[in-house]
Scaffold this motif. Structure first.
Motif, PDB file in Angstrom:
ATOM      1  N   GLU A 135      40.791  37.429  55.216  1.00  0.00           N
ATOM      2  CA  GLU A 135      39.453  37.139  55.716  1.00  0.00           C
ATOM      3  C   GLU A 135      39.213  37.669  57.120  1.00  0.00           C
ATOM      4  O   GLU A 135      38.071  37.909  57.516  1.00  0.00           O
ATOM      5  CB  GLU A 135      39.207  35.627  55.687  1.00  0.00           C
ATOM      6  N   SER A 136      40.282  37.872  57.891  1.00  0.00           N
ATOM      7  CA  SER A 136      40.119  38.396  59.243  1.00  0.00           C
ATOM      8  C   SER A 136      40.120  39.922  59.274  1.00  0.00           C
ATOM      9  O   SER A 136      39.941  40.534  60.325  1.00  0.00           O
ATOM     10  CB  SER A 136      41.245  37.871  60.147  1.00  0.00           C
ATOM     11  N   GLY A 137      40.324  40.533  58.105  1.00  0.00           N
ATOM     12  CA  GLY A 137      40.338  41.988  58.035  1.00  0.00           C
ATOM     13  C   GLY A 137      41.715  42.597  58.147  1.00  0.00           C
ATOM     14  O   GLY A 137      41.873  43.817  58.047  1.00  0.00           O
ATOM     15  N   GLY A 138      42.736  41.771  58.359  1.00  0.00           N
ATOM     16  CA  GLY A 138      44.091  42.291  58.452  1.00  0.00           C
ATOM     17  C   GLY A 138      44.658  42.628  57.085  1.00  0.00           C
ATOM     18  O   GLY A 138      44.355  41.961  56.099  1.00  0.00           O
ATOM     19  N   GLU A 139      45.466  43.664  57.023  1.00  0.00           N
ATOM     20  CA  GLU A 139      46.051  44.076  55.746  1.00  0.00           C
ATOM     21  C   GLU A 139      47.196  43.153  55.354  1.00  0.00           C
ATOM     22  O   GLU A 139      48.016  42.773  56.180  1.00  0.00           O
ATOM     23  CB  GLU A 139      46.526  45.523  55.812  1.00  0.00           C
ATOM     24  N   VAL A 140      47.221  42.798  54.087  1.00  0.00           N
ATOM     25  CA  VAL A 140      48.257  41.928  53.537  1.00  0.00           C
ATOM     26  C   VAL A 140      48.810  42.600  52.284  1.00  0.00           C
ATOM     27  O   VAL A 140      48.212  43.536  51.761  1.00  0.00           O
ATOM     28  CB  VAL A 140      47.683  40.530  53.195  1.00  0.00           C
ATOM     29  N   PRO A 141      49.971  42.145  51.778  1.00  0.00           N
ATOM     30  CA  PRO A 141      50.527  42.753  50.563  1.00  0.00           C
ATOM     31  C   PRO A 141      49.512  42.755  49.416  1.00  0.00           C
ATOM     32  O   PRO A 141      48.774  41.789  49.222  1.00  0.00           O
ATOM     33  CB  PRO A 141      51.734  41.864  50.253  1.00  0.00           C
ATOM     34  N   GLY A 142      49.479  43.842  48.688  1.00  0.00           N
ATOM     35  CA  GLY A 142      48.514  43.971  47.599  1.00  0.00           C
ATOM     36  C   GLY A 142      49.171  44.101  46.238  1.00  0.00           C
ATOM     37  O   GLY A 142      50.233  43.526  45.986  1.00  0.00           O
ATOM     38  N   MET A 143      48.548  44.874  45.378  1.00  0.00           N
ATOM     39  CA  MET A 143      48.961  44.983  43.992  1.00  0.00           C
ATOM     40  C   MET A 143      50.299  45.694  43.829  1.00  0.00           C
ATOM     41  O   MET A 143      50.548  46.709  44.474  1.00  0.00           O
ATOM     42  CB  MET A 143      47.872  45.730  43.210  1.00  0.00           C
ATOM     43  N   ARG A 144      51.122  45.159  42.950  1.00  0.00           N
ATOM     44  CA  ARG A 144      52.395  45.795  42.608  1.00  0.00           C
ATOM     45  C   ARG A 144      52.208  46.623  41.335  1.00  0.00           C
ATOM     46  O   ARG A 144      51.253  46.428  40.586  1.00  0.00           O
ATOM     47  CB  ARG A 144      53.478  44.743  42.401  1.00  0.00           C
ATOM     48  N   GLY A 145      53.137  47.521  41.096  1.00  0.00           N
ATOM     49  CA  GLY A 145      53.039  48.390  39.929  1.00  0.00           C
ATOM     50  C   GLY A 145      52.962  47.624  38.630  1.00  0.00           C
ATOM     51  O   GLY A 145      52.198  47.977  37.727  1.00  0.00           O
ATOM     52  N   GLN A 146      53.756  46.559  38.513  1.00  0.00           N
ATOM     53  CA  GLN A 146      53.741  45.758  37.287  1.00  0.00           C
ATOM     54  C   GLN A 146      52.375  45.103  37.081  1.00  0.00           C
ATOM     55  O   GLN A 146      51.871  45.031  35.956  1.00  0.00           O
ATOM     56  CB  GLN A 146      54.824  44.680  37.359  1.00  0.00           C
ATOM     57  N   GLU A 147      51.777  44.641  38.172  1.00  0.00           N
ATOM     58  CA  GLU A 147      50.450  44.013  38.073  1.00  0.00           C
ATOM     59  C   GLU A 147      49.396  45.039  37.673  1.00  0.00           C
ATOM     60  O   GLU A 147      48.499  44.743  36.872  1.00  0.00           O
ATOM     61  CB  GLU A 147      50.090  43.367  39.409  1.00  0.00           C
ATOM     62  N   ALA A 148      49.508  46.243  38.227  1.00  0.00           N
ATOM     63  CA  ALA A 148      48.573  47.302  37.860  1.00  0.00           C
ATOM     64  C   ALA A 148      48.680  47.623  36.374  1.00  0.00           C
ATOM     65  O   ALA A 148      47.669  47.808  35.681  1.00  0.00           O
ATOM     66  CB  ALA A 148      48.841  48.553  38.697  1.00  0.00           C
ATOM     67  N   GLN A 149      49.908  47.678  35.877  1.00  0.00           N
ATOM     68  CA  GLN A 149      50.107  47.962  34.455  1.00  0.00           C
ATOM     69  C   GLN A 149      49.541  46.846  33.584  1.00  0.00           C
ATOM     70  O   GLN A 149      48.968  47.105  32.522  1.00  0.00           O
ATOM     71  CB  GLN A 149      51.590  48.156  34.161  1.00  0.00           C
ATOM     72  N   GLU A 150      49.664  45.599  34.036  1.00  0.00           N
ATOM     73  CA  GLU A 150      49.106  44.472  33.289  1.00  0.00           C
ATOM     74  C   GLU A 150      47.594  44.610  33.152  1.00  0.00           C
ATOM     75  O   GLU A 150      47.023  44.357  32.087  1.00  0.00           O
ATOM     76  CB  GLU A 150      49.445  43.157  34.000  1.00  0.00           C
ATOM     77  N   LEU A 151      46.941  45.026  34.233  1.00  0.00           N
ATOM     78  CA  LEU A 151      45.483  45.203  34.181  1.00  0.00           C
ATOM     79  C   LEU A 151      45.116  46.362  33.256  1.00  0.00           C
ATOM     80  O   LEU A 151      44.179  46.257  32.460  1.00  0.00           O
ATOM     81  CB  LEU A 151      44.933  45.455  35.585  1.00  0.00           C
ATOM     82  N   LEU A 152      45.831  47.462  33.373  1.00  0.00           N
ATOM     83  CA  LEU A 152      45.552  48.623  32.521  1.00  0.00           C
ATOM     84  C   LEU A 152      45.717  48.284  31.047  1.00  0.00           C
ATOM     85  O   LEU A 152      44.977  48.785  30.196  1.00  0.00           O
ATOM     86  CB  LEU A 152      46.479  49.783  32.899  1.00  0.00           C
ATOM     87  N   ASP A 153      46.689  47.416  30.728  1.00  0.00           N
ATOM     88  CA  ASP A 153      46.941  47.053  29.334  1.00  0.00           C
ATOM     89  C   ASP A 153      45.951  46.002  28.826  1.00  0.00           C
ATOM     90  O   ASP A 153      45.625  45.982  27.634  1.00  0.00           O
ATOM     91  CB  ASP A 153      48.367  46.510  29.185  1.00  0.00           C
ATOM     92  N   ALA A 154      45.484  45.125  29.723  1.00  0.00           N
ATOM     93  CA  ALA A 154      44.640  44.009  29.298  1.00  0.00           C
ATOM     94  C   ALA A 154      43.152  44.344  29.279  1.00  0.00           C
ATOM     95  O   ALA A 154      42.395  43.763  28.502  1.00  0.00           O
ATOM     96  CB  ALA A 154      44.875  42.802  30.210  1.00  0.00           C
ATOM     97  N   TRP A 155      42.718  45.270  30.102  1.00  0.00           N
ATOM     98  CA  TRP A 155      41.291  45.571  30.209  1.00  0.00           C
ATOM     99  C   TRP A 155      40.841  46.517  29.106  1.00  0.00           C
ATOM    100  O   TRP A 155      41.647  47.268  28.539  1.00  0.00           O
ATOM    101  CB  TRP A 155      40.993  46.205  31.553  1.00  0.00           C
ATOM    102  N   PRO A 156      39.541  46.528  28.805  1.00  0.00           N
ATOM    103  CA  PRO A 156      39.006  47.514  27.858  1.00  0.00           C
ATOM    104  C   PRO A 156      39.255  48.923  28.396  1.00  0.00           C
ATOM    105  O   PRO A 156      39.437  49.115  29.614  1.00  0.00           O
ATOM    106  CB  PRO A 156      37.499  47.212  27.833  1.00  0.00           C
ATOM    107  N   ASP A 157      39.256  49.886  27.514  1.00  0.00           N
ATOM    108  CA  ASP A 157      39.569  51.265  27.885  1.00  0.00           C
ATOM    109  C   ASP A 157      38.668  51.770  29.013  1.00  0.00           C
ATOM    110  O   ASP A 157      39.140  52.413  29.953  1.00  0.00           O
ATOM    111  CB  ASP A 157      39.437  52.174  26.665  1.00  0.00           C
ATOM    112  N   SER A 158      37.372  51.481  28.935  1.00  0.00           N
ATOM    113  CA  SER A 158      36.439  51.983  29.950  1.00  0.00           C
ATOM    114  C   SER A 158      36.758  51.426  31.331  1.00  0.00           C
ATOM    115  O   SER A 158      36.714  52.150  32.339  1.00  0.00           O
ATOM    116  CB  SER A 158      34.996  51.633  29.569  1.00  0.00           C
TER     117      SER A 158
END
Length: 201
Positions: A155-178
């Motif tokens: 919320e203060s604009g500072g960078e914090v740890p973000g998405m990991r590769g496994q999480e990205a793959q989970e989204l790619l697999d779970a979301w519709p193709d588009s």
């Protein structure tokens, strides 16, 4: 003993000029691009409806300003002060805040060139993919790129740890193709958008 010869003023000016320009070039920030996701159709419709209502209120107020002989230079201020316009603007502000709260924003930052090339080396295409002209492994590279480019801010604009590769793959697999394609495309485009004017050679 030889006396040092000072460089000419023109050389000093040229060096200072280039040093200043180089400093600006090195200070450039890597480009960013965001993907906005909202599943709240009511919130999206509310913004559309209130924006339309505000446009109608402004049109009505403009007609009234002409009828009352309000000068062109003063017309916009007059329109903005009309009660109906003020009320609709407040409604739109509320609707936009609600939409913002219902929206998830994923932000991606371009990789420096060495990191981009290293990621490609880590995910080479299979022999079959290479035969089809692919420059990376289409099964593993998208998630890796998304995770590498994703940045998260608190919320203060500072960078914090973000998405990991496994999480990205989970989204790619779970979301519709588009939507999966939109996610990968956003991370890809931020690395391929040219922010330079090549001029007229």
């Amino acid at each position: 003993m030889n006396t040092p010869i000072d460089p000419p003023a023109s050389a000093l000016a040229r060096d200072a000029h280039w040093a200043a320009k180089m400093a600006r070039l090195k200070a450039r920030q890597l480009p960013e691009r965001s993907l906005r996701l909202c599943d709240d159709e009511h919130a999206k419709k509310a913004v559309t409806d209130t924006a339309l209502a505000l446009a109608k209120a402004r049109t009505q107020a403009r007609s009234e300003s002409i009828e009352q002989g309000v000068l062109e230079a003063e017309r916009e201020e007059w329109i903005l002060s009309r009660p109906a316009v003020v009320a609709e603007q407040l409604e739109l502000d509320d609707a936009e805040r609600a939409l913002e709260e219902a929206t998830v924003v994923l932000t991606f930052r371009a990789l420096p060139r060495p990191a981009w090339e290293q990621l490609l080396r880590e995910h080479p295409p299979t022999e079959a993919q290479a035969d089809q002209g692919m420059e990376y492994n289409v099964e593993t590279y998208p998630a890796a790129l998304i995770a590498a480019c994703h940045i998260e801010r608190d919320e203060s604009g500072g960078e914090v740890p973000g998405m990991r590769g496994q999480e990205a793959q989970e989204l790619l697999d779970a979301w519709p193709d588009s939507e999966a394609k939109a996610l990968f495309t956003c991370a890809l485009l931020v690395n391929q958008t040219l922010r330079a004017d090549l001029g007229k050679g």
